[in-house]
Scaffold this motif. Structure first.
Motif, PDB file in Angstrom:
ATOM      1  N   ILE A 259       0.872  -1.179   0.000  1.00  0.00           N
ATOM      2  CA  ILE A 259       0.000   0.000   0.000  1.00  0.00           C
ATOM      3  C   ILE A 259       0.909   1.229   0.000  1.00  0.00           C
ATOM      4  N   ALA A 260       0.831   2.032  -1.033  1.00  0.00           N
ATOM      5  CA  ALA A 260       1.727   3.178  -1.181  1.00  0.00           C
ATOM      6  C   ALA A 260       1.646   4.106   0.024  1.00  0.00           C
ATOM      7  N   GLY A 261       2.807   4.432   0.575  1.00  0.00           N
ATOM      8  CA  GLY A 261       2.883   5.343   1.703  1.00  0.00           C
ATOM      9  C   GLY A 261       2.614   4.708   3.052  1.00  0.00           C
ATOM     10  N   LYS A 262       2.264   3.423   3.066  1.00  0.00           N
ATOM     11  CA  LYS A 262       1.936   2.721   4.313  1.00  0.00           C
ATOM     12  C   LYS A 262       2.863   1.536   4.576  1.00  0.00           C
TER      13      LYS A 262
ATOM     14  N   GLY B  80       3.215  -4.974  12.163  1.00  0.00           N
ATOM     15  CA  GLY B  80       1.965  -4.247  12.018  1.00  0.00           C
ATOM     16  C   GLY B  80       0.930  -4.493  13.091  1.00  0.00           C
ATOM     17  N   GLY B  81       0.891  -5.703  13.674  1.00  0.00           N
ATOM     18  CA  GLY B  81      -0.100  -5.983  14.710  1.00  0.00           C
ATOM     19  C   GLY B  81       0.183  -5.190  15.971  1.00  0.00           C
ATOM     20  N   ALA B  82       1.327  -5.508  16.591  1.00  0.00           N
ATOM     21  CA  ALA B  82       1.703  -4.813  17.819  1.00  0.00           C
ATOM     22  C   ALA B  82       2.024  -3.349  17.560  1.00  0.00           C
ATOM     23  N   GLY B  83       2.461  -3.056  16.343  1.00  0.00           N
ATOM     24  CA  GLY B  83       2.867  -1.699  16.022  1.00  0.00           C
ATOM     25  C   GLY B  83       1.827  -0.879  15.280  1.00  0.00           C
ATOM     26  N   SER B  84       0.560  -1.210  15.472  1.00  0.00           N
ATOM     27  CA  SER B  84      -0.501  -0.511  14.731  1.00  0.00           C
ATOM     28  C   SER B  84      -0.887   0.826  15.353  1.00  0.00           C
ATOM     29  N   THR B  85      -0.373   1.116  16.542  1.00  0.00           N
ATOM     30  CA  THR B  85      -0.690   2.382  17.205  1.00  0.00           C
ATOM     31  C   THR B  85      -0.340   3.560  16.298  1.00  0.00           C
ATOM     32  N   PRO B  86      -1.275   4.469  16.052  1.00  0.00           N
ATOM     33  CA  PRO B  86      -0.981   5.613  15.170  1.00  0.00           C
ATOM     34  C   PRO B  86      -0.309   6.756  15.922  1.00  0.00           C
ATOM     35  N   TYR B  87       0.598   7.435  15.229  1.00  0.00           N
ATOM     36  CA  TYR B  87       1.272   8.603  15.784  1.00  0.00           C
ATOM     37  C   TYR B  87       1.175   9.730  14.763  1.00  0.00           C
ATOM     38  N   GLU B  88       0.759  10.888  15.242  1.00  0.00           N
ATOM     39  CA  GLU B  88       0.620  12.048  14.365  1.00  0.00           C
ATOM     40  C   GLU B  88       1.916  12.848  14.385  1.00  0.00           C
ATOM     41  N   ILE B  89       2.507  13.019  13.216  1.00  0.00           N
ATOM     42  CA  ILE B  89       3.726  13.795  13.076  1.00  0.00           C
ATOM     43  C   ILE B  89       3.472  14.852  12.009  1.00  0.00           C
ATOM     44  N   GLY B  90       3.432  16.101  12.440  1.00  0.00           N
ATOM     45  CA  GLY B  90       3.053  17.157  11.505  1.00  0.00           C
ATOM     46  C   GLY B  90       1.602  16.976  11.095  1.00  0.00           C
TER      47      GLY B  90
ATOM     48  N   PHE C 113       1.415   8.154  11.145  1.00  0.00           N
ATOM     49  CA  PHE C 113       2.195   6.954  10.843  1.00  0.00           C
ATOM     50  C   PHE C 113       1.972   5.922  11.935  1.00  0.00           C
ATOM     51  N   SER C 114       2.021   4.663  11.553  1.00  0.00           N
ATOM     52  CA  SER C 114       1.920   3.605  12.554  1.00  0.00           C
ATOM     53  C   SER C 114       3.245   3.451  13.274  1.00  0.00           C
ATOM     54  N   GLY C 115       3.202   2.854  14.463  1.00  0.00           N
ATOM     55  CA  GLY C 115       4.428   2.595  15.195  1.00  0.00           C
ATOM     56  C   GLY C 115       5.364   1.681  14.423  1.00  0.00           C
ATOM     57  N   ALA C 116       4.786   0.728  13.675  1.00  0.00           N
ATOM     58  CA  ALA C 116       5.599  -0.196  12.875  1.00  0.00           C
ATOM     59  C   ALA C 116       6.360   0.543  11.782  1.00  0.00           C
TER      60      ALA C 116
ATOM     61  N   ILE D  15       1.283  -5.016  24.431  1.00  0.00           N
ATOM     62  CA  ILE D  15       1.673  -4.396  23.166  1.00  0.00           C
ATOM     63  C   ILE D  15       3.039  -3.737  23.323  1.00  0.00           C
ATOM     64  N   LYS D  16       3.975  -4.144  22.486  1.00  0.00           N
ATOM     65  CA  LYS D  16       5.285  -3.518  22.470  1.00  0.00           C
ATOM     66  C   LYS D  16       5.223  -2.275  21.593  1.00  0.00           C
ATOM     67  N   ARG D  17       5.785  -1.206  22.066  1.00  0.00           N
ATOM     68  CA  ARG D  17       5.767   0.037  21.291  1.00  0.00           C
ATOM     69  C   ARG D  17       6.960   0.082  20.342  1.00  0.00           C
ATOM     70  N   LEU D  18       6.700   0.565  19.154  1.00  0.00           N
ATOM     71  CA  LEU D  18       7.696   0.667  18.091  1.00  0.00           C
ATOM     72  C   LEU D  18       8.387  -0.686  17.825  1.00  0.00           C
ATOM     73  N   PRO D  19       7.624  -1.736  17.506  1.00  0.00           N
ATOM     74  CA  PRO D  19       8.239  -3.050  17.269  1.00  0.00           C
ATOM     75  C   PRO D  19       8.685  -3.222  15.817  1.00  0.00           C
ATOM     76  N   THR D  20       9.855  -3.804  15.642  1.00  0.00           N
ATOM     77  CA  THR D  20      10.358  -4.068  14.289  1.00  0.00           C
ATOM     78  C   THR D  20      11.394  -5.184  14.318  1.00  0.00           C
ATOM     79  N   THR D  21      11.482  -5.900  13.242  1.00  0.00           N
ATOM     80  CA  THR D  21      12.601  -6.813  13.058  1.00  0.00           C
ATOM     81  C   THR D  21      13.801  -5.995  12.580  1.00  0.00           C
ATOM     82  N   LEU D  22      14.961  -6.611  12.659  1.00  0.00           N
ATOM     83  CA  LEU D  22      16.172  -6.022  12.091  1.00  0.00           C
ATOM     84  C   LEU D  22      17.123  -7.158  11.761  1.00  0.00           C
ATOM     85  N   ALA D  23      17.645  -7.171  10.553  1.00  0.00           N
ATOM     86  CA  ALA D  23      18.603  -8.207  10.158  1.00  0.00           C
ATOM     87  C   ALA D  23      19.590  -7.606   9.171  1.00  0.00           C
ATOM     88  N   GLY D  24      20.867  -7.896   9.398  1.00  0.00           N
ATOM     89  CA  GLY D  24      21.872  -7.343   8.496  1.00  0.00           C
ATOM     90  C   GLY D  24      23.227  -7.970   8.734  1.00  0.00           C
ATOM     91  N   VAL D  25      24.213  -7.438   8.047  1.00  0.00           N
ATOM     92  CA  VAL D  25      25.575  -7.948   8.164  1.00  0.00           C
ATOM     93  C   VAL D  25      26.563  -6.826   7.881  1.00  0.00           C
TER      94      VAL D  25
END
Length: 313
Positions: A11-14, A40-50, A54-57, A113-123
């Motif tokens: 979904i564009a922008g989401k 998206g589940g745990a991080g669905s809380t909306p935050y207004e910026i300007g 945006f969702s927390g995710a 509900i965890k706030r601002l939840p995300t995976t992270l993977a890299g090298v």
């Protein structure tokens, strides 16, 4: 080094996948690739910026990538303490971000509900140059939290280096069928662990970081490697840019989610050399996928070499 990145939103922008990190310092032979997928589940809380919401995710995945890139810049070219510094920066960065966001909304808390939840993977990687390119050594340190993955593609095939953080002990094929919940992710509460693993390679490799939109909707784990190689060896593909577009189309055709992937080649002098080095593997993999074996039988044969063994820190 050749670098390729893929990113697409359902979904564009989401999109909850951040654009992948991809920084290379060719002078020092170091670099980083990383992906992040906001939950998206745990991080669905909306935050207004300007004037936007945006969702927390959405915010979390982008913050994780920003911190990973900043940490690499701070620690480069000496990456010995990168993982510890990254963990500290993630803890502090997410705490500061949620404190900023909490000023604009209710202070109501819930442990569910965890706030601002995300995976992270890299090298992060470093090229130790030999007298010739064939004598190069490639030092890598993979890091992850969640179910986004890091792979290495060698002449012998693809291997998963990271280990999915799931509530059940499932292999890659079993999880396609059961889709177990994530047991560990980056979040603003700070109750996460950043896992890491060091590996040293003495041959040309391709390092890949990908969110589950790239591999979580495929028939088997074999198909992720198959799409990588089938697009690479398509008769009309003769440049890195063409491979990038073909690979994006292939994953978008199968994905039911956002897509984020970063890929870097180490030890290949040219795109043609990469294709030459992987043609035999592509032929054998194609033969297995289009054999009369069931998906389960294909996986049993494939997984013998699928999991990369290295020291878990």
């Amino acid at each position: 080094m050749m670098l390729l990145t893929l990113w697409a939103e359902k979904i564009a922008g989401k999109g909850e996948d951040a654009f992948p990190a991809s920084l290379i310092d060719e002078e020092n032979g170091t670099g980083i690739i990383a992906v992040a997928d906001g939950l998206g589940g745990a991080g669905s809380t909306p935050y207004e910026i300007g004037e936007k919401v945006f969702s927390g995710a959405y915010l979390a995945s982008r913050l994780a990538i920003q911190i990973a890139e900043q940490t690499f810049v701070e620690e480069n070219p000496d990456l010995e303490n990168f993982i510890q510094k990254l963990q500290n920066n993630l803890l502090l960065g997410f705490q500061l971000k949620i404190a900023q966001l909490d000023d604009r909304r209710s202070k109501l808390r819930t442990r569910l509900i965890k706030r601002l939840p995300t995976t992270l993977a890299g090298v992060v990687f470093k090229v130790q140059e030999g007298a010739t390119m064939a004598e190069n050594v490639y030092q890598t340190e993979v890091f992850w939290a969640g179910d986004s993955r890091v792979y290495v593609l060698k002449k012998s095939g693809l291997q998963q280096i990271s280990q999915d953080n799931l509530t059940q002990d499932l292999d890659a094929f079993e999880n396609l069928l059961q889709d177990a919940p994530i047991s560990n992710c980056i979040n603003a509460e700070g109750d996460f662990q950043l896992f890491s693993k060091k590996s040293i390679f003495n041959e040309p490799i391709v390092l890949i970081a990908a969110t589950d939109g790239c591999f979580g909707y495929l028939p088997t784990p074999l198909h992720f490697e198959y799409y990588l190689l089938a697009t690479l060896h398509h008769l009309q593909i003769c440049t890195l840019e063409m491979w990038q577009q073909a690979l994006l189309w292939a994953f978008e055709a199968n994905a039911g989610d956002d897509i984020s992937l970063a890929l870097v080649t180490l030890g290949f002098a040219s795109f043609e050399e990469l294709k030459f080095a992987t043609i035999d593997r592509f032929v054998s993999l194609k033969k297995l996928i289009f054999s009369d074996k069931t998906p389960q039988q294909q996986w049993e044969e494939y997984k013998k070499d699928y999991y990369e063994t290295a020291i878990l820190l």
